[in-house]
Design a protein around this motif. Sequence first.
Motif, PDB file in Angstrom:
ATOM      1  N   PRO A 134       0.844  -1.248  -0.005  1.00  0.00           N
ATOM      2  CA  PRO A 134      -0.024  -0.103  -0.003  1.00  0.00           C
ATOM      3  C   PRO A 134       0.875   1.279  -0.159  1.00  0.00           C
ATOM      4  O   PRO A 134       1.953   1.259   0.840  1.00  0.00           O
ATOM      5  CB  PRO A 134      -0.787  -0.224   1.189  1.00  0.00           C
ATOM      6  CG  PRO A 134      -0.795  -1.700   1.680  1.00  0.00           C
ATOM      7  CD  PRO A 134       0.519  -2.007   1.189  1.00  0.00           C
ATOM      8  N   ALA A 137       0.180   7.533   2.629  1.00  0.00           N
ATOM      9  CA  ALA A 137      -0.667   8.576   2.327  1.00  0.00           C
ATOM     10  C   ALA A 137       0.085  10.067   2.197  1.00  0.00           C
ATOM     11  O   ALA A 137       0.873  10.226   2.642  1.00  0.00           O
ATOM     12  CB  ALA A 137      -1.738   8.711   3.359  1.00  0.00           C
ATOM     13  N   SER A 214      -3.957   6.289  -2.615  1.00  0.00           N
ATOM     14  CA  SER A 214      -3.818   6.439  -0.969  1.00  0.00           C
ATOM     15  C   SER A 214      -4.298   8.159  -0.762  1.00  0.00           C
ATOM     16  O   SER A 214      -4.491   8.787  -1.653  1.00  0.00           O
ATOM     17  CB  SER A 214      -2.323   6.309  -0.568  1.00  0.00           C
ATOM     18  OG  SER A 214      -1.608   7.426  -1.104  1.00  0.00           O
TER      19      SER A 214
END
Length: 305
Positions: A134, A137, A214
């Motif tokens: 992932p 952010a 993200s």
Amino acid sequence: YYVAVRAVNAAGTSDVGRSGAAMPYGVPTVTVAPTVSAGNGYAVVSMGATQASQGAAIVEWVVSGIDTAGDTVSNKVAGATADGGFSLTVALPLPNVYGRTWQFVAVPRVQSVGGQVKEGGQSPASAPVQPMGPMAAPVPGIVVQQGVTGADANILFTVSKGDTNGHPTDVTLTYASPWGSGTVNAGDQFSVPIPMTATGEVTVTQTSSDGATSTGTLAVLPTISVTPDTAVLTVRYVPEKPLFCQVLTGTTVSDKGQATDSPDGSSTYYTYTYSYATVAVGTTITLQCGGSNTDPTTYQITTTR
């Protein structure tokens, strides 16, 4: 007279009378590359059914890998499955970086019935794989208020991109808020006109060219607000230094002074406070502030003391 007969092998040594467990055995030549799938900081390396020579069995596989920068993992041992294959999860020693791919090879260990162990030939290298996970952010932040238009403060935002964690680094940034949305510019900034007394949240979405996303958020506080219990005015995100404030009762200036600079950790804007505690309770007032002591009217709010 008698005749003794002895059988010999090609090397000239005798195999007569030796048990099957002691007989020489060969090791497999591995012609198939392992299958590899990459994850977030690891790779799963596997091999399908593989046959050893008669009278022997593959008991282990030794796995090694190398990336495009020359970093390695070596001699990771996997127990063989009943059909001679294996599956092994290998932890990678470095963070996921786009373009840093890994390839793996595997060497079988073969054991005879009598327990002797030999290593076979090395497999061909696997196809390169790209570890990824992932994305981090993006981090939005406020640079400064760039001026006031009517009742709106024009707030300039900046964005720090999140690490792509193995995804392509070609990313697009977009923003959304109660007051507007759009695409972040090439300098990783965007501007939004926000009512001076409004509060809300700005959301920034980072999208890699492979479709991975993200999201980061930032709470936006009012440019100007009051705390009635303590009779304190707060003005945020402003470039002015110093800042002056005044109190209007009707159209009369009943108080004026320099606001107090309240450290907020920012190197690009200032936060100020101003006390209007001298105003009589129950009085409706307009609080105004600006960079000019003679006309501090850039920011204003109406409240009741």
